[in-house]
Design a protein around this motif. Structure first.
Motif, PDB file in Angstrom:
ATOM      1  N   ILE A  49       0.855  -1.182   0.000  1.00 52.46           N
ATOM      2  CA  ILE A  49       0.000   0.000   0.000  1.00 52.46           C
ATOM      3  C   ILE A  49       0.891   1.232   0.000  1.00 52.46           C
ATOM      4  O   ILE A  49       1.738   1.399   0.887  1.00 52.46           O
ATOM      5  CB  ILE A  49      -0.934   0.011   1.223  1.00 52.46           C
ATOM      6  CG1 ILE A  49      -1.810  -1.244   1.197  1.00 52.46           C
ATOM      7  CG2 ILE A  49      -1.792   1.263   1.233  1.00 52.46           C
ATOM      8  CD1 ILE A  49      -2.724  -1.374   2.393  1.00 52.46           C
ATOM      9  N   ARG A  50       0.713   2.070  -1.001  1.00 57.58           N
ATOM     10  CA  ARG A  50       1.566   3.242  -1.155  1.00 57.58           C
ATOM     11  C   ARG A  50       1.465   4.141   0.083  1.00 57.58           C
ATOM     12  O   ARG A  50       0.369   4.465   0.547  1.00 57.58           O
ATOM     13  CB  ARG A  50       1.164   4.020  -2.396  1.00 57.58           C
ATOM     14  CG  ARG A  50       2.024   5.252  -2.697  1.00 57.58           C
ATOM     15  CD  ARG A  50       1.574   5.957  -3.958  1.00 57.58           C
ATOM     16  NE  ARG A  50       1.623   5.061  -5.121  1.00 57.58           N
ATOM     17  CZ  ARG A  50       1.210   5.401  -6.328  1.00 57.58           C
ATOM     18  NH1 ARG A  50       0.695   6.606  -6.539  1.00 57.58           N
ATOM     19  NH2 ARG A  50       1.286   4.536  -7.331  1.00 57.58           N
ATOM     20  N   GLY A  51       2.634   4.564   0.582  1.00 63.21           N
ATOM     21  CA  GLY A  51       2.684   5.466   1.738  1.00 63.21           C
ATOM     22  C   GLY A  51       2.701   4.756   3.075  1.00 63.21           C
ATOM     23  O   GLY A  51       2.808   5.418   4.121  1.00 63.21           O
ATOM     24  N   PHE A  52       2.603   3.437   3.066  1.00 62.98           N
ATOM     25  CA  PHE A  52       2.606   2.690   4.321  1.00 62.98           C
ATOM     26  C   PHE A  52       3.632   1.555   4.228  1.00 62.98           C
ATOM     27  O   PHE A  52       3.839   0.962   3.183  1.00 62.98           O
ATOM     28  CB  PHE A  52       1.223   2.076   4.613  1.00 62.98           C
ATOM     29  CG  PHE A  52       0.157   3.099   4.861  1.00 62.98           C
ATOM     30  CD1 PHE A  52      -0.136   3.529   6.154  1.00 62.98           C
ATOM     31  CD2 PHE A  52      -0.560   3.644   3.802  1.00 62.98           C
ATOM     32  CE1 PHE A  52      -1.123   4.467   6.375  1.00 62.98           C
ATOM     33  CE2 PHE A  52      -1.544   4.576   4.024  1.00 62.98           C
ATOM     34  CZ  PHE A  52      -1.831   4.996   5.322  1.00 62.98           C
ATOM     35  N   LYS A  53       4.271   1.278   5.353  1.00 62.97           N
ATOM     36  CA  LYS A  53       5.216   0.168   5.423  1.00 62.97           C
ATOM     37  C   LYS A  53       4.439  -1.121   5.721  1.00 62.97           C
ATOM     38  O   LYS A  53       4.558  -1.704   6.792  1.00 62.97           O
ATOM     39  CB  LYS A  53       6.281   0.419   6.479  1.00 62.97           C
ATOM     40  CG  LYS A  53       7.186   1.591   6.168  1.00 62.97           C
ATOM     41  CD  LYS A  53       8.245   1.764   7.241  1.00 62.97           C
ATOM     42  CE  LYS A  53       9.166   2.930   6.905  1.00 62.97           C
ATOM     43  NZ  LYS A  53      10.223   3.107   7.953  1.00 62.97           N
ATOM     44  N   LEU A  54       3.643  -1.481   4.772  1.00 64.35           N
ATOM     45  CA  LEU A  54       2.765  -2.627   4.967  1.00 64.35           C
ATOM     46  C   LEU A  54       2.824  -3.519   3.728  1.00 64.35           C
ATOM     47  O   LEU A  54       2.698  -3.041   2.604  1.00 64.35           O
ATOM     48  CB  LEU A  54       1.312  -2.160   5.179  1.00 64.35           C
ATOM     49  CG  LEU A  54       0.256  -3.263   5.343  1.00 64.35           C
ATOM     50  CD1 LEU A  54       0.523  -4.083   6.591  1.00 64.35           C
ATOM     51  CD2 LEU A  54      -1.137  -2.658   5.384  1.00 64.35           C
TER      52      LEU A  54
END
Length: 326
Positions: A49-54
């Protein structure tokens, strides 16, 4: 197809222990943005998911389908996605009549009532498949577009429907499919083939009838002596008496006739019965009637008889008689 991206995320939530097979039909029809969304799934096996370290690990196996011309020529599959597809497997149409018949029987939709009241002999099922085989080699048909098994599936459904219509019109309880009923599969053929320029000049309906004629002749030549071998001077023709009978007689085969009336019309051709006794293998009564139709049809295609289509019937007569009466 617009729901495909949502299903990717849904399947991504399945634990790794439960591998899931995900099939995308007609991959080139997916929008480019959805194809791009498949990059990371195929490359890394996860969703980010863009913008998240996931990272959501996925244990998916993808199977894509596409027509050959869509896959290679039109560029509908974007190049980076094509590069990430591990293997390309080229499928093919049924290579034998028997396999085609099996596929058609499995896929054609008939109600229990139809199967109980309308009989389709194995000979007729074989002829349906032969029409598709002839189309796949026809000079009138665009072979790049191909002729799928859907043609025979639709044709079989239309044939049974034609038999059901005869039951409604005649008030009979049961019926069997006849060769003259094959006029009902013309829409199945025209709806499933694409024509080249020569085919367009002939017309879609005319090409469909040509394919049926070619299929009938193919079945005829598997069962009886070939007409082409009988043209040599001095060679006795087993069809001579049949042709001569039509010099003073004609036969009209109606779609709407009851089975009894239809059988009576065919049985009136005494030389045709004698021909089957001499050259045909032992057959069930229904199969024997079908073979009688095949002989008449092939003689008409070969120019030995005149076949005239009327509304609801076919008329067979001598070419000379037909020319004289006209």
């Amino acid at each position: 197809l617009s729901y495909a991206d949502e299903r990717v995320i849904h399947f991504g939530m399945i634990p790794r222990a439960n591998r899931c097979l995900f099939v995308i039909n007609e991959l080139p029809d997916l929008q480019a943005r959805i194809q791009v969304a498949l990059f990371n799934i195929l490359e890394e096996g996860d969703v980010q998911i863009r913008g998240f370290k996931l990272r959501l690990p996925l244990d998916l196996q993808f199977v894509f389908t596409a027509n050959p011309e869509d896959y290679t020529n039109r560029g509908s599959i974007i190049t980076p996605l094509k590069d990430r597809i591990q293997s390309q497997i080229i499928t093919h149409y049924p290579k034998s009549i028997a396999l085609g018949m099996e596929i058609t029987e499995l896929e054609a939709h008939h109600t229990k009532e139809q199967l109980k009241r309308v009989t389709v002999s194995p000979f007729l099922r074989e002829l349906v498949e032969m029409v598709a085989f002839e189309a796949r080699e026809s000079e009138y048909v665009d072979q790049k577009s191909g002729v799928s098994a859907r043609l025979t599936i639709s044709a079989m459904e239309n044939l049974v429907a034609a038999g059901k219509l005869r039951l409604i019109e005649s008030g009979a309880s049961t019926t069997r499919i006849r060769l003259v009923d094959f006029v009902s599969i013309v829409p199945s053929i025209t709806g499933k083939i694409e024509l080249v320029y020569e085919g367009e000049q002939e017309g879609a309906d005319e090409v469909a009838k040509i394919l049926i004629d070619q299929a009938v002749v193919e079945v005829f030549e598997r069962m009886f002596p070939r007409l082409s071998k009988l043209e040599k001077p001095g060679t006795p023709s087993p069809y001579a008496e049949i042709v001569a009978w039509f010099d003073t007689n004609l036969v009209e085969l109606n779609y709407t006739d009851s089975d009894e009336a239809f059988e009576e019309a065919l049985m009136s051709i005494k030389p045709l019965q004698a021909f089957l006794d001499a050259h045909g293998a032992p057959l069930a009564p229904d199969d024997r009637l079908f073979c009688m139709e095949v002989v008449l049809w092939a003689l008409a295609v070969g120019g030995k008889l005149e076949r005239t289509a009327h509304t609801g019937s076919y008329q067979f007569e001598s070419p000379l008689m037909a020319k004289y009466l006209r």
